[in-house]
Design a protein around this motif. Structure first.
Motif, mmCIF file in Angstrom:
data_model
loop_
_atom_site.group_PDB
_atom_site.id
_atom_site.type_symbol
_atom_site.label_atom_id
_atom_site.label_comp_id
_atom_site.label_asym_id
_atom_site.label_seq_id
_atom_site.Cartn_x
_atom_site.Cartn_y
_atom_site.Cartn_z
ATOM 1 N N HIS A 181 0.568 -1.086 -0.167
ATOM 2 C CA HIS A 181 -0.384 0.001 -0.212
ATOM 3 C C HIS A 181 0.580 1.110 0.051
ATOM 4 N N ASN A 182 2.001 1.045 0.228
ATOM 5 C CA ASN A 182 2.278 2.629 1.079
ATOM 6 C C ASN A 182 3.700 2.990 -0.358
ATOM 7 N N GLU A 183 3.444 1.542 -0.626
ATOM 8 C CA GLU A 183 4.803 1.845 -1.881
ATOM 9 C C GLU A 183 3.824 2.497 -2.963
ATOM 10 N N ALA A 184 2.181 2.606 -3.551
ATOM 11 C CA ALA A 184 1.682 2.673 -4.247
ATOM 12 C C ALA A 184 1.224 3.758 -3.824
ATOM 13 N N VAL A 205 21.015 -8.126 -1.684
ATOM 14 C CA VAL A 205 18.992 -8.589 -1.158
ATOM 15 C C VAL A 205 18.681 -6.958 -1.230
ATOM 16 N N MET A 206 17.563 -7.208 -1.508
ATOM 17 C CA MET A 206 16.835 -5.705 -1.455
ATOM 18 C C MET A 206 15.920 -5.443 -0.001
ATOM 19 N N LEU A 207 15.920 -4.050 -0.305
ATOM 20 C CA LEU A 207 15.145 -3.263 0.955
ATOM 21 C C LEU A 207 14.648 -1.581 0.384
ATOM 22 N N PRO A 208 13.643 -1.693 -0.722
ATOM 23 C CA PRO A 208 13.569 -0.697 -1.648
ATOM 24 C C PRO A 208 12.774 0.195 -0.669
ATOM 25 N N PHE A 209 12.117 1.068 -0.718
ATOM 26 C CA PHE A 209 11.445 2.156 -0.021
ATOM 27 C C PHE A 209 10.499 2.874 -0.621
ATOM 28 N N THR A 210 10.653 3.701 -2.333
ATOM 29 C CA THR A 210 9.527 4.630 -2.694
ATOM 30 C C THR A 210 9.953 4.350 -3.886
ATOM 31 N N ALA A 219 11.838 -8.952 3.828
ATOM 32 C CA ALA A 219 10.156 -9.949 4.022
ATOM 33 C C ALA A 219 9.677 -8.463 4.863
ATOM 34 N N ARG A 220 8.454 -8.159 4.645
ATOM 35 C CA ARG A 220 8.226 -6.478 4.902
ATOM 36 C C ARG A 220 6.441 -6.480 4.945
ATOM 37 N N SER A 261 5.165 -1.428 4.851
ATOM 38 C CA SER A 261 6.636 -1.934 4.565
ATOM 39 C C SER A 261 7.522 -2.156 5.399
ATOM 40 N N SER A 262 6.937 -1.657 6.449
ATOM 41 C CA SER A 262 8.144 -2.259 7.913
ATOM 42 C C SER A 262 8.510 -3.395 8.142
ATOM 43 N N PHE A 263 10.000 -3.902 8.673
ATOM 44 C CA PHE A 263 10.493 -4.725 8.788
ATOM 45 C C PHE A 263 11.034 -5.169 9.979
#
Length: 477
Positions: free
Chosen positions: A191-194, A386-391, A411-412, A417-419
């Motif tokens: 949701h927060n990525e969208a 190792v991927m930690l995308p935000f925005t 995993a988020r 998108s918290s981890f």
């Protein structure tokens, strides 16, 4: 490349957005054009030009830098001239200040004309919606250089496509848009990525939405240029040419060439530490300088690296404004973290020579926010991710890397998108310790082998030059 230089060189002005993740690829493109005998003028603000890396001496005669003064904007800190100088919530004010460069640019073009030096092209960035009308007044064509993932540009889409397939709610960005042909699927998972995409369609503190900027740029430029290639984005440039109704031209990956030992290695603590580590034993960690980190998420990342039990090199740059003024970046780490990880981990604050760190034999993987520039650099050194995308484009980049089989995402939570530390540790161990990591590394090396063909990469620049020549005298489309 020098053999291509000679008569018939063009005069090209390049003008990037005021972010170093944009300025550096623009500079690499400028150097490759200059190496082919074209005169390139790189335009930015005084402080940004002073912070750029030096140009090789053999290119200095054909690559000059022109400084335009950045207007003062209420709310923008004194001396702030790039996104690296401000917290995330003030980036819109940097755009407002950049809009104030329209008058100085007009003066610059008039001064160039007065000495008989009208540019053949202006190559600009995504946010310069005001630039093409100014260029038209001086009879100079424009091309847009987009340093974002090509698939992201297709997902955003042109104005006409968004009018035909309107997206009014955040949830609309969780599905593939109607103009993307099957079987391609491009959509945001969380949701927060969208929401980060939906926010681009809203007016911000600059007075103009990012989408209105991009659409104005798409509709007035003659070409769109991409930091990518067919090997990375197969089929995407034909799709973008159709969507944007003008040629979409790949420029290759534009990796800076300076990765060889320059004789100063012994003076660099970071590289000296890497020299002491076993081959492929270190995960390099870098999330850029603009990741929307909170104190909690930074602590969870640190504690996850601790739990993973592997060697790591962390290029730690906390975003401007996140913590108290004057605090040292390392002061934001969890209590006891540095003591527990001493010997197998190194935290480096300030600037890090990322390309050299990624190229080092001790580096075995890359924990990244999936900014396109960092991802492209990982391609060129065959590193699994190792991927930690935000925005913005980062989640789509992460999905594409999963599909290529070269990375795993931390995993988020599906909503915010918290981890947590356990998810970070699990992802790191999948890549660095488990058998799965060998498959990911093998796939990454296969892509590296393809992109290592420098002849093919330079051919993309040659193709771009041909497009610039061919479309220089076209009318606006």
């Amino acid at each position: 490349m020098e053999a291509a230089a000679g008569a018939g060189g063009m005069e090209v002005v390049v003008f990037p957005w005021l972010a170093f993740g944009h300025m550096i690829p623009f500079l690499e493109l400028s150097k490759r054009l200059a190496a082919r005998g074209h005169a390139v003028t790189f335009v930015s603000t005084p402080r940004n030009l002073a912070r750029l890396p030096p140009v090789p001496p053999h290119l200095s005669a054909r690559l000059r830098f022109v400084s335009l003064p950045l207007p003062r904007v209420d709310g923008l800190p004194e001396g702030a001239e790039s996104t690296a100088d401000v917290p995330a919530e003030k980036i819109e004010l940097v755009k407002k200040a950049m809009d104030g460069l329209a008058a100085p640019l007009t003066t610059f073009l008039a001064d160039e004309a007065a000495v008989g030096r009208r540019p053949d092209w202006i190559i600009h960035d995504f946010c310069h919606h005001w630039l093409p009308p100014i260029a038209d007044e001086h009879n100079v064509p424009c091309a847009a250089f987009l340093i974002l993932q090509a698939a992201f540009v297709a997902f955003v889409g042109p104005r006409w496509a968004n009018n035909m397939h309107p997206r009014a709610a955040t949830e609309d960005f969780n599905v593939t848009p109607g103009w993307i042909p099957s079987p391609l699927t491009i959509a945001y998972r969380r949701h927060n990525e969208a929401e980060s995409l939906a926010s681009l369609f809203r007016t911000n503190a600059s007075g103009v939405s990012d989408m209105d900027r991009a659409w104005g740029m798409f509709e007035r430029c003659r070409l769109t240029i991409y930091r990518s290639c067919d090997e990375v984005d197969p089929g995407m440039f034909a799709l973008l040419s159709d969507l944007l109704r003008r040629p979409a031209v790949p420029a290759g990956v534009l990796l800076p060439p300076a990765v060889a030992d320059d004789g100063n290695r012994g003076k660099d603590e970071l590289l000296r530490w890497l020299d002491e580590q076993p081959p492929k034993s270190v995960i390099y960690v870098a999330l850029g300088s603009e990741a929307p980190l909170t104190r909690k998420s930074l602590h969870e990342l640190a504690l996850g690296l601790d739990l993973a039990g592997v060697r790591f090199l962390w290029a730690l740059r906390t975003p401007a404004g996140l913590f108290d003024a004057g605090a040292n970046d390392c002061s934001v780490l969890p209590d006891g973290f540095e003591e527990r990880t001493r010997g197998r981990g190194m935290v480096q604050t300030g600037w890090v020579p990322q390309v050299k760190a990624l190229a080092h034999p001790a580096t075995g993987a890359f924990l990244t926010h999936c900014g396109w520039g960092s991802t492209v650099e990982s391609f060129c050194f065959g590193l699994p991710l190792v991927m930690l995308p935000f925005t913005l484009d980062q989640p789509l980049v992460a999905q594409a890397m999963e599909e290529k089989g070269i990375g795993v995402e931390v995993a988020r939570d599906d909503i915010d998108s918290s981890f947590d530390r356990d998810c970070v540790a699990a992802a790191v161990r999948r890549v660095m310790v488990d058998e799965e990591g060998k498959v990911l590394a093998s796939n990454a090396r296969k892509l590296q082998e393809v992109l290592a063909d420098q002849v093919a990469q330079e051919r993309y620049i040659d193709g771009l030059v041909e497009h610039l020549r061919r479309h220089r005298d076209d009318g606006c489309q």
